[in-house]
Write an enzyme that holds these catalytic residues in place. Structure first.
Site, PDB file in Angstrom:
ATOM      1  CG  ASP A 141       2.380 -40.147  83.180  1.00  0.00           C
ATOM      2  OD1 ASP A 141       2.244 -38.922  83.355  1.00  0.00           O
ATOM      3  OD2 ASP A 141       3.089 -40.628  82.264  1.00  0.00           O
ATOM      4  CG  ASP A 174      -0.798 -36.611  85.500  1.00  0.00           C
ATOM      5  OD1 ASP A 174      -0.838 -35.709  86.347  1.00  0.00           O
ATOM      6  OD2 ASP A 174       0.250 -36.928  84.902  1.00  0.00           O
ATOM      7  CG  ASP A 179       0.681 -33.127  81.338  1.00  0.00           C
ATOM      8  OD1 ASP A 179      -0.216 -32.334  81.693  1.00  0.00           O
ATOM      9  OD2 ASP A 179       1.325 -33.824  82.136  1.00  0.00           O
ATOM     10  NE  ARG A 233       0.399 -28.927  87.793  1.00  0.00           N
ATOM     11  CZ  ARG A 233       1.078 -30.074  87.798  1.00  0.00           C
ATOM     12  NH1 ARG A 233       0.928 -30.922  86.794  1.00  0.00           N
ATOM     13  NH2 ARG A 233       1.881 -30.376  88.805  1.00  0.00           N
TER      14      ARG A 233
END
Length: 376
Positions: free
Chosen positions: A163, A188, A192, A243
């Site tokens: 993470d 990760d 984010d 992404r």
């Protein structure tokens, strides 16, 4: 082939609340050929937005385009000089970021800061890397329950651990601007944005050597992420796998980005997301489909749904295909003009592609003078 109708400029006469940029302005020229990518005449040179923000140190404040336009960072605070590359202690960045008062943080040294744990950034901070070359490794920055943060001209590389993101924005953070940063190779994500964090702009950044580049919206159970609003513009997604971004619930405006050679897809719309993709360049490698649609069920709904992408003026090259949703639904996509009146967008021409390749990410530029200090 791009959709030529997407190059039409809309002018409604309304003024941007914090900048003097005219609506939909494409660089500084009013020459008609600068606005017409299909013209047989030469296209005028492309320039990136924000050329004025390097005129003085604090000229960055409240100058972001898009949803992060109100971010002022540490405008009203004193200068804090980072004098050590140590992870913590006197003169360190971590010491500055834990202080509660506004600070405009600059660096007196160049080098790598090896973070042993996430570096939590408190409200009203500008982390300004102009004038030096600062790289973060080990862990990343965490923007947790904070507001008015500007992160500028920094490098992020080699984050390790479960993470671990380069920049993690959660929960409940708002008025954030990430500009001119280079991000690569984290365990990760690179950036984010989740858990009700909103009003964020990401601009002039370079993303490379990575898999899960940018996630917006945590998972289908976090229905409060419907509040998330993000603008991503003039960024270079350079061979990253997926992404760019992947979106759940949020409203996202993408414009004048260059995404090439993805490994799975370029942009992914999932549960209830609304993505307005405007005048971007999508250049496929082996994987030809740019837009992916995933169906998920929001925790408070009975039926699973996907998201929506409206493509206007995008350029799809090297055999790229947009990809379509089985649900259709362009009418369900928001329009950014309902939220802000001006942004700098131009046609997705070769000159734009070249500029984004060379002028995004960390740049070797001098630190501007702080006019407040000079005046005093």
């Amino acid at each position: 082939m791009g959709n030529s109708h997407g190059h039409r400029k809309h002018r409604n006469g309304a003024k941007h609340p914090v900048t003097a940029t005219p609506p939909f302005k494409y660089q500084s020229s009013d020459h008609p050929e600068a606005h017409n990518p299909s013209s047989s005449k030469p296209i005028m040179a492309v320039s990136l937005p924000y050329s004025h923000v390097d005129s003085s140190l604090r000229a960055l404040a409240a100058q972001a385009e898009g949803f992060g336009r109100l971010a002022i960072g540490g405008l009203h605070g004193p200068l804090y000089h980072v004098t050590t590359l140590a992870d913590d202690g006197p003169g360190s960045l971590r010491e500055a970021c834990r202080k509660k008062e506004p600070l405009w943080i600059v660096f007196d040294i160049s080098g790598t800061i090896n973070l042993s744990s996430y570096l939590n950034v408190s409200s009203h901070k500008t982390i300004d890397g102009r004038g030096q070359r600062i790289k973060f490794t080990g862990k990343g920055l965490r923007l947790k329950e904070c507001e008015h943060v500007i992160i500028c001209n920094l490098e992020f590389e080699g984050g390790r651990g479960p993470d671990v993101d380069g920049i993690q924005i959660k929960p409940n953070s708002k008025h954030i601007w990430i500009d001119r940063c280079s991000l690569r190779d984290y365990e990760d994500g690179l950036i984010d944005i989740t858990r009700c964090s909103t009003d964020i702009t990401i601009s002039r950044c370079h993303f490379s050597e990575h898999d899960k580049t940018m996630l917006i919206g945590a998972d289908p159970s976090h229905v409060d992420d419907r509040c998330i609003r993000v603008t991503i513009h003039h960024c270079f997604f350079d061979g990253t796998r997926q992404r760019h971004p992947r979106v759940r619930f949020a409203k996202v405006h993408l414009y004048n980005n260059y995404t090439r050679n993805w490994g799975i897809y370029a942009v992914c719309a999932s549960v209830e997301s609304q993505i307005y993709s405007q005048c971007n360049i999508y250049e496929a490698g082996q994987k030809k489909i740019a837009f992916k649609y995933l169906t998920e069920k929001a925790a408070d709904k009975e039926a699973a749904t996907t998201g929506f992408i409206k493509s206007e003026g995008d350029l799809f090259i090297t055999g790229t295909k947009a990809g379509s949703s089985t649900e259709g639904g362009e009418d369900c996509t928001f329009h950014p003009s309902k939220h802000y009146q001006t942004w700098t967008v131009g046609p997705p021409v070769d000159d734009l592609k070249h500029v984004l390749q060379h002028c995004t990410g960390w740049q070797s530029i001098p630190r501007p003078a702080d006019q407040a200090s000079v005046a005093s």
